[in-house]
Every structure is written in structure tokens, then in C-alpha cells.
Design an enzyme around this catalytic site. Structure first.
Site, short mmCIF file in Angstrom:
data_model
loop_
_atom_site.label_atom_id
_atom_site.label_comp_id
_atom_site.label_asym_id
_atom_site.label_seq_id
_atom_site.Cartn_x
_atom_site.Cartn_y
_atom_site.Cartn_z
CG HIS A 35 -3.57 8.95 -0.78
ND1 HIS A 35 -4.37 9.73 0.04
CD2 HIS A 35 -4.27 7.84 -1.05
CE1 HIS A 35 -5.50 9.07 0.28
NE2 HIS A 35 -5.47 7.92 -0.36
CG HIS A 37 -1.83 1.11 1.36
ND1 HIS A 37 -1.83 1.95 2.46
CD2 HIS A 37 -2.81 1.57 0.55
CE1 HIS A 37 -2.76 2.86 2.32
NE2 HIS A 37 -3.38 2.67 1.16
#
Length: 290
Positions: A79, A37
Site C-alpha cells: 500500500h 480491500h
């Protein structure tokens, strides 16, 4: 005129000239996928080369890339839709890649309470997709999320072209070199039309209970190979319903052994994790006991 159009379509169909819609490619049932991740983001700043390098060294099957596009058209890996620069919140699509280069992703990571904080990360900058692909080539696999595609018209074509330029699509590998995910079904359908051989993952996030009926999942299975959903809402019933629809399920984000064990018992196919080493060690121990 309508009768004529119908007649033409009927003739084309009967003659085999209307191409069939290609079904999504199924994901391999093995191995259980460990998806880093934002890289090994527990140990290094997310979406940076050290984070990705650690994830690869630890044995993650995929490194995750979150994708945005700058005002001057560069695909970049980070992100959030926005960043803070000089005390101001700015949107990624409103600044150039040169302006973005002033942002220091390590500042959030290098907090006094973080045992992995290090000044060696201070010089890191947000990488472009091109830089990531050049750096790692085909030595790893890429799990790419198209973030906020409505803000970036044409990003699907741009992404597929770039991946194609690096010879990462339509390969014969044990695992697909690229998996693409998004919360936007429209964006995924566009990707499927452009590259039907690329596995796609429909993302969902639920607060309490996952509301995914067999009818809804059947629609998803027309363009995607699986779903991603927050781990806290996963149940055995959900996993079974997803599998019965011919889809895989990859929950996010799992960093605790107890939660991993529970999810494995439900039959999931892989997980996103900030700690690939922890998950891989646990999986190896699980195998040795069975």
C-alpha cells in the site's frame, strides 16, 4: 501549411481513416461487487497470499492489489509509498526488490491487541505482481490500483503487458478479470488508450462533501467505467448523479453492517471491505428478506 493539414484531416475523417475513440466498457449491473480491500486484511496481513487466499475462500468477487515499482523495475504489491527498514524510512522506488525482501509486512499486523495476530505470518514478504498472478491465475478477479504513477513513468504499459502475458485481458467472462483504478486521471487515460476493453475506476477522497458535478462526471465517463470514493461522503444524490452519468460507484472501506445497509439503500454497486465474509453474509440475509 495549416490549410493543408486541415484538408488532410478532413479527407481522413470523411474516408473513415480516423479511428473513433473507444468508449469505456460498462460494468455489469449484477452482482453487487464485494471487493476484498488488500485481501481479507482484517484477518491476515494486507497484500499477502494468506490475505488473498482468505478473500477468495470467503467468496469476494475481487481482490485488491496496490501497485508500486522498485528501483530495479519490479512491480510489487503493497500500500504505502515507503517502508521502514532498519529504523529508516525508505521510498519504494529508491530500493531494489532484494532490499524490499527484508521488509516484514506481518510486523504491523501482529500487534498484541489484534486477535488475529499469528506467528505463522512472520515469514511473509511483499509479493511481486508476477508472483500474485502466477499463484492465483484466473481463479479470481483483480482490482488493481496504480499508486503514485507520477513516480513510475511507463508503469501503465508495464502493467498492461504483464496482465496480457497472463491472458487476463480482453476475455469473455461474466465479470471482467481485471479492473484498474487510480487517483490519477492522466494514468487512467493512458491505460484506456493502451487497453480500451479494461474497465477503469476514477478514485476520489473527500473530507466532508463529495464535489462531483454532472459536467465533471461526464468527462470521467469518457475514459472510466465508474468511480471509487470514501464511504463517509456518499449520499443518495451523489449515487444518482454518478448513475445518470453512466458510471458505477464503489465506496471504500466498509466493515460495518449498518453502514453497508445505508449505502445499499442509496443504490451503490459494490464496496471495498477488509471483511468479505461479513459483507457477503449481510448481503445474503438482505436478499432473503426481499
Amino acid at each position: 501549411m495549416k490549410v493543408l493539414n486541415v484538408s488532410i484531416l478532413l479527407i481522413l475523417f470523411l474516408s473513415g481513416c480516423v479511428p473513433a475513440v473507444q468508449q469505456p466498457v460498462p460494468l455489469p449491473s449484477e452482482p453487487f461487487l464485494v471487493i476484498a480491500h488488500r485481501g481479507a486484511s482484517a484477518y491476515a496481513p494486507a497484500h499477502t497470499f494468506p490475505s488473498y487466499e482468505l478473500a477468495i475462500e470467503m467468496g469476494a468477487h475481487y481482490i485488491e492489489l496496490d501497485l508500486h515499482r522498485t528501483k530495479d523495475g519490479k512491480l510489487v504489491v503493497l500500500h504505502n509509498d515507503s517502508i521502514e527498514l532498519n529504523g529508516h524510512e525508505v521510498e519504494i522506488d529508491e530500493i531494489s526488490s532484494d532490499v524490499l525482501s527484508a521488509f516484514k509486512p506481518a510486523e504491523e499486523f501482529n500487534q498484541p491487541t489484534n486477535e488475529y495476530a499469528s506467528q505463522k505470518f512472520a515469514s511473509l514478504r511483499v509479493p511481486s505482481l508476477e508472483q500474485v498472478l502466477r499463484e492465483f491465475g484466473d481463479q479470481t478477479n483483480y482490482y488493481i490500483e496504480i499508486k503514485s504513477p507520477d513516480r513510475y513513468p511507463g508503469i501503465e504499459r508495464q502493467l498492461i503487458d504483464q496482465l496480457s502475458d497472463h491472458h487476463l485481458l480482453d476475455r469473455d467472462d461474466p465479470l471482467p478479470k481485471v479492473i484498474i483504478q487510480s487517483f490519477s486521471s492522466d494514468s487512467l487515460k493512458e491505460v484506456h488508450a493502451l487497453s480500451p476493453g479494461t474497465p477503469l475506476i476514477q478514485l476520489y477522497s473527500f473530507k466532508k462533501k463529495a464535489k462531483l458535478s454532472p459536467a465533471k462526471l461526464k468527462k470521467v465517463s469518457r475514459y472510466a467505467s465508474g468511480i471509487g470514493v470514501n464511504a463517509s461522503v456518499v449520499t443518495e444524490h451523489l449515487v444518482n448523479t454518478v448513475h445518470e452519468s453512466g458510471l458505477a460507484i464503489h465506496p471504500f472501506t466498509v466493515n460495518e453492517i449498518e453502514q453497508l445497509s445505508s449505502l445499499i439503500s442509496m443504490g451503490i454497486d459494490g464496496v471495498f471491505t477488509d471483511k468479505p465474509d461479513l459483507i457477503i453474509t449481510s448481503l445474503n440475509q438482505h436478499k432473503s428478506l426481499n
